[in-house]
Design a protein around this motif. Structure first.
Motif, PDB file in Angstrom:
ATOM      1  N   MET A   1       4.807  21.227 -52.848  1.00 13.99           N
ATOM      2  CA  MET A   1       5.488  19.963 -53.069  1.00 13.99           C
ATOM      3  C   MET A   1       5.471  19.041 -51.858  1.00 13.99           C
ATOM      4  SD  MET A   1       9.371  19.800 -54.462  1.00 13.99           S
ATOM      5  CE  MET A   1       9.468  19.741 -56.230  1.00 13.99           C
ATOM      6  N   SER A   2       6.111  19.477 -50.777  1.00 16.26           N
ATOM      7  CA  SER A   2       6.147  18.665 -49.557  1.00 16.26           C
ATOM      8  C   SER A   2       6.783  19.496 -48.451  1.00 16.26           C
ATOM      9  CB  SER A   2       6.941  17.371 -49.784  1.00 16.26           C
ATOM     10  OG  SER A   2       8.278  17.537 -49.384  1.00 16.26           O
ATOM     11  N   PRO A   3       6.552  19.133 -47.192  1.00 13.07           N
ATOM     12  CA  PRO A   3       7.075  19.953 -46.089  1.00 13.07           C
ATOM     13  C   PRO A   3       8.605  20.048 -46.100  1.00 13.07           C
ATOM     14  CG  PRO A   3       5.475  18.338 -45.290  1.00 13.07           C
ATOM     15  CD  PRO A   3       5.747  18.004 -46.719  1.00 13.07           C
ATOM     16  N   ARG A   4       9.273  19.019 -46.625  1.00 16.33           N
ATOM     17  CA  ARG A   4      10.737  19.036 -46.609  1.00 16.33           C
ATOM     18  C   ARG A   4      11.349  19.543 -47.921  1.00 16.33           C
ATOM     19  NH1 ARG A   4      13.470  16.365 -42.564  1.00 16.33           N
ATOM     20  NH2 ARG A   4      15.205  15.921 -43.942  1.00 16.33           N
ATOM     21  N   ALA A   5      10.521  20.097 -48.782  1.00 19.66           N
ATOM     22  CA  ALA A   5      11.030  20.567 -50.075  1.00 19.66           C
ATOM     23  C   ALA A   5      11.918  21.802 -49.898  1.00 19.66           C
ATOM     24  CB  ALA A   5       9.868  20.886 -51.007  1.00 19.66           C
ATOM     25  N   ARG A   6      12.938  21.909 -50.739  1.00 21.62           N
ATOM     26  CA  ARG A   6      13.879  23.033 -50.668  1.00 21.62           C
ATOM     27  C   ARG A   6      14.246  23.509 -52.073  1.00 21.62           C
ATOM     28  NH1 ARG A   6      12.402  22.517 -46.363  1.00 21.62           N
ATOM     29  NH2 ARG A   6      13.471  22.062 -44.403  1.00 21.62           N
ATOM     30  N   ILE A   7      14.518  24.799 -52.183  1.00 19.63           N
ATOM     31  CA  ILE A   7      15.121  25.319 -53.413  1.00 19.63           C
ATOM     32  C   ILE A   7      16.634  25.156 -53.263  1.00 19.63           C
ATOM     33  CG2 ILE A   7      15.484  27.376 -54.836  1.00 19.63           C
ATOM     34  CD1 ILE A   7      12.690  28.334 -53.813  1.00 19.63           C
ATOM     35  N   ILE A   8      17.232  24.401 -54.178  1.00 23.22           N
ATOM     36  CA  ILE A   8      18.647  24.057 -53.974  1.00 23.22           C
ATOM     37  C   ILE A   8      19.596  24.675 -54.996  1.00 23.22           C
ATOM     38  CG2 ILE A   8      18.144  21.858 -52.828  1.00 23.22           C
ATOM     39  CD1 ILE A   8      18.883  20.495 -55.561  1.00 23.22           C
ATOM     40  N   GLY A   9      19.062  25.344 -55.996  1.00 24.38           N
ATOM     41  CA  GLY A   9      19.987  25.903 -56.972  1.00 24.38           C
ATOM     42  C   GLY A   9      19.278  26.579 -58.126  1.00 24.38           C
ATOM     43  N   ARG A  10      20.067  26.881 -59.156  1.00 26.37           N
ATOM     44  CA  ARG A  10      19.528  27.631 -60.285  1.00 26.37           C
ATOM     45  C   ARG A  10      20.280  27.274 -61.574  1.00 26.37           C
ATOM     46  NH1 ARG A  10      22.926  29.601 -57.215  1.00 26.37           N
ATOM     47  NH2 ARG A  10      21.394  29.577 -55.541  1.00 26.37           N
ATOM     48  N   VAL A  11      19.650  27.665 -62.673  1.00 29.44           N
ATOM     49  CA  VAL A  11      20.244  27.417 -63.995  1.00 29.44           C
ATOM     50  C   VAL A  11      20.866  28.723 -64.485  1.00 29.44           C
ATOM     51  CG1 VAL A  11      19.728  26.742 -66.375  1.00 29.44           C
ATOM     52  CG2 VAL A  11      18.516  25.654 -64.463  1.00 29.44           C
ATOM     53  N   THR A  12      22.073  28.620 -65.042  1.00 23.77           N
ATOM     54  CA  THR A  12      22.752  29.827 -65.524  1.00 23.77           C
ATOM     55  C   THR A  12      23.214  29.619 -66.959  1.00 23.77           C
ATOM     56  OG1 THR A  12      25.072  29.301 -65.108  1.00 23.77           O
ATOM     57  CG2 THR A  12      23.764  29.959 -63.200  1.00 23.77           C
ATOM     58  N   SER A  13      23.541  30.723 -67.594  1.00 19.79           N
ATOM     59  CA  SER A  13      24.063  30.602 -68.959  1.00 19.79           C
ATOM     60  C   SER A  13      25.576  30.461 -68.941  1.00 19.79           C
ATOM     61  CB  SER A  13      23.631  31.810 -69.790  1.00 19.79           C
ATOM     62  OG  SER A  13      23.946  32.991 -69.096  1.00 19.79           O
ATOM     63  N   GLN A  14      26.171  30.461 -67.740  1.00 16.97           N
ATOM     64  CA  GLN A  14      27.621  30.260 -67.636  1.00 16.97           C
ATOM     65  C   GLN A  14      27.958  28.763 -67.571  1.00 16.97           C
ATOM     66  OE1 GLN A  14      27.836  32.818 -64.119  1.00 16.97           O
ATOM     67  NE2 GLN A  14      29.400  34.005 -65.213  1.00 16.97           N
ATOM     68  N   HIS A  15      29.245  28.474 -67.709  1.00 19.38           N
ATOM     69  CA  HIS A  15      29.767  27.088 -67.683  1.00 19.38           C
ATOM     70  C   HIS A  15      28.736  26.062 -68.175  1.00 19.38           C
ATOM     71  CE1 HIS A  15      27.917  27.185 -63.635  1.00 19.38           C
ATOM     72  NE2 HIS A  15      28.691  28.212 -63.359  1.00 19.38           N
ATOM     73  N   LYS A  16      28.436  26.197 -69.472  1.00 19.45           N
ATOM     74  CA  LYS A  16      27.421  25.362 -70.131  1.00 19.45           C
ATOM     75  C   LYS A  16      27.708  23.862 -70.013  1.00 19.45           C
ATOM     76  CE  LYS A  16      25.346  28.505 -73.410  1.00 19.45           C
ATOM     77  NZ  LYS A  16      26.039  29.736 -73.799  1.00 19.45           N
ATOM     78  N   GLY A  17      26.674  23.110 -69.701  1.00 20.36           N
ATOM     79  CA  GLY A  17      26.805  21.648 -69.641  1.00 20.36           C
ATOM     80  C   GLY A  17      27.426  21.153 -68.344  1.00 20.36           C
ATOM     81  N   LYS A  18      27.737  22.064 -67.432  1.00 18.01           N
ATOM     82  CA  LYS A  18      28.416  21.666 -66.201  1.00 18.01           C
ATOM     83  C   LYS A  18      27.582  21.980 -64.952  1.00 18.01           C
ATOM     84  CE  LYS A  18      33.007  21.344 -67.894  1.00 18.01           C
ATOM     85  NZ  LYS A  18      32.428  20.409 -68.889  1.00 18.01           N
TER      86      LYS A  18
END
Lengths: 330, 330
Positions: free
Chosen positions: A288-305
């Motif tokens: 992607m780019s030198p400053r790219a970061r993984i910042i989070g994830r998708v979960t099946s908890q707290h849907k829509g939030k």
């Protein structure tokens, strides 16, 4: 009651009130393509998959550190096409000009559009010019629409999948603050420049690394937080992000601290997130780019939030942008 | 000198000054597709011929006899695609709203767009909403862009051919006068209604009758005369039209006589001309509409010029629209 309801600046900020207006349109124009509510529509014309999008640009001031309305009008539309997994090909260009605009400003903007379209590799193929009386517009507004061709073998939609990782291509908050600084003469250090640029080449590199990219979104009005809220909602899944992992330049953080802004809600014009199967996330991040970061994830908890894990290890829900933070930043 | 040159209302009227602005853009963005300068660009994407166009709508007032800004925004773009010989499929919809517009007006316009898009058989697939401060726009501006697919076996371009006949689908001047009447409360009889309507079905009937249709053009800003001037110029051929054969309603002619206007220069929103090989002209005329007429022909004489044979059998050159006849009629 309805008869007295009027449209306010907050209806244009990309946040909750804008979604009220959008809902009026969604109900009226409901169709399979529009209902996807992506940055660009996906069309199938005789077996070819095309991306089609539009945006109007009303940014104030017209010229700002790092960009101008012309550059924004090209890259904004190019980026909406790119994050649909498409190669941008053609754009339209429509001006609404306030009587009295000087010719040199028009020419300067046209030159910027020329440079930006060359850089992004798109052709301006059709256009329109309207002129309105003094006081009926603010100098110049630009609309661009764009067409691209989707060649990606995977499928980009508005729906993330469980366990997707969220990758961002760089630091947030620069565009909105650069505009505010230029408009209000706040006098922040000039190092805060708009991140306005074309994303199609970065996106292309990402797409070449994984067939499991599910959502991409450029982080314009409403910022990172509002985009993530939209994706959590349309996916009916939860999103968790780590504050510590989100790149924010020191100058931006400092300005936000002084002004009481949250960089998560400030508009960008050269940033996007990519939701990709966790196994491919690191490959995509590197491409992607030198400053790219993984910042989070998708979960099946707290849907829509969307949950933010803060630096002090607490956790809070991020709502959609509510109030009128920064009008006319694009 | 250039530094002091400003853009005036006349730069937006579809006439000579607007072509000055367009020329700035043509030089900067020169490419094979744009250089055609048609109402819609013709794209070739993977062997499919597509038509792509855009227009912004700034009409004042928003509602007028025979139409409103929403209907205009759909049909205007549909018609630009249709006269390229294409079947309109998809449109985008972008609003610039002045803070303070009431919700009901927005909803009324959205409803009109819904009805118009159903009538024309197109889907709204993508859109945008911007809100600007009071005094930075005039209630609401709309931009639409559209995509259609060209299935015609002949080739529609901006170049007429020698001996082409010119066929028009009905009477001219109604839209511009209806707007002026509504805006200025001139009190002309209410029989003058805008001709605002979709042309795609009429165009389709014409296309089915001849493979020798060379140019079609809808007669919006600048009216019939300006469109013919553009075609004479781009074809490097002469055009002759007979005043007597051009349909003008009595109410329109009467209003024009009082105001000192020439219906040839007044905008229409449901009229088009078709340049077709003389041998097919009558077939096309009959298929077009009950009020369709053959109004003239293309000659190799007086290249680039349009000659009008008047009712009293004299002859005069029709120039492009020069002065600011009727601003903001679309």
């Amino acid at each position: 009651m309805m008869a007295q309801k009027i449209i306010t600046m907050s209806h244009g900020n990309g946040g909750r009130l804008m979604h009220e207006l959008i809902d009026v349109l969604r109900v009226k124009f409901s169709n399979r393509i529009l209902n996807e509510m992506a940055d660009a529509a996906e069309l199938d014309i005789k077996g070819n998959r095309l991306a089609f999008t539009t945006d109007s640009y009303v940014v104030k001031p017209l010229f700002f550190p790092g960009g101008d309305i012309g550059k924004l009008a090209v890259f904004g539309t190019v980026n909406d096409i790119a994050v649909k997994g498409a190669k941008p090909l053609y754009i339209s260009l429509a001006f609404i000009i306030e009587e009295g605009l000087d010719f040199l400003t028009f020419e300067r903007i046209a030159k910027s559009i020329q440079e930006a379209s060359r850089k992004a590799g798109v052709f301006v193929v059709t256009g329109d010019i309207k002129v309105v009386e003094r006081g009926s517009a603010d100098k110049i507004f630009i609309n661009t629409a764009g067409i691209g061709v989707i060649e990606y073998k995977g499928r980009i939609s508005s729906r993330a999948r469980k366990e997707d990782a969220i990758v961002i291509n760089g630091s947030i908050g620069e565009h909105g603050l650069a505009i505010l600084n230029a408009r209000e003469n706040l006098g922040f250090e000039s190092s805060i420049k708009s991140d306005c640029r074309n994303l199609n080449l970065e996106v292309k590199r990402c797409l070449s690394k994984s067939r499991k990219i599910h959502v991409m979104r450029d982080l314009t009005r409403g910022g990172l937080a509002t985009s993530l809220c939209e994706i959590a909602k349309s996916s009916s899944l939860g999103i968790e992000i780590d504050e510590e992992s989100i790149p924010v330049r020191k100058s931006v953080q400092k300005a936000c601290d002084i002004l009481g802004f949250d960089p998560l809600y400030i508009a960008n014009e050269g940033k996007f997130v990519c939701f990709v199967s966790a196994g491919d996330a690191e490959k995509v991040r590197r491409a992607m780019s030198p400053r790219a970061r993984i910042i989070g994830r998708v979960t099946s908890q707290h849907k829509g939030k969307v949950y933010l894990k803060t630096r002090i290890a607490s956790s809070r829900i991020l709502p959609m942008l509510e109030s009128d933070l920064l009008p006319r930043i694009c």
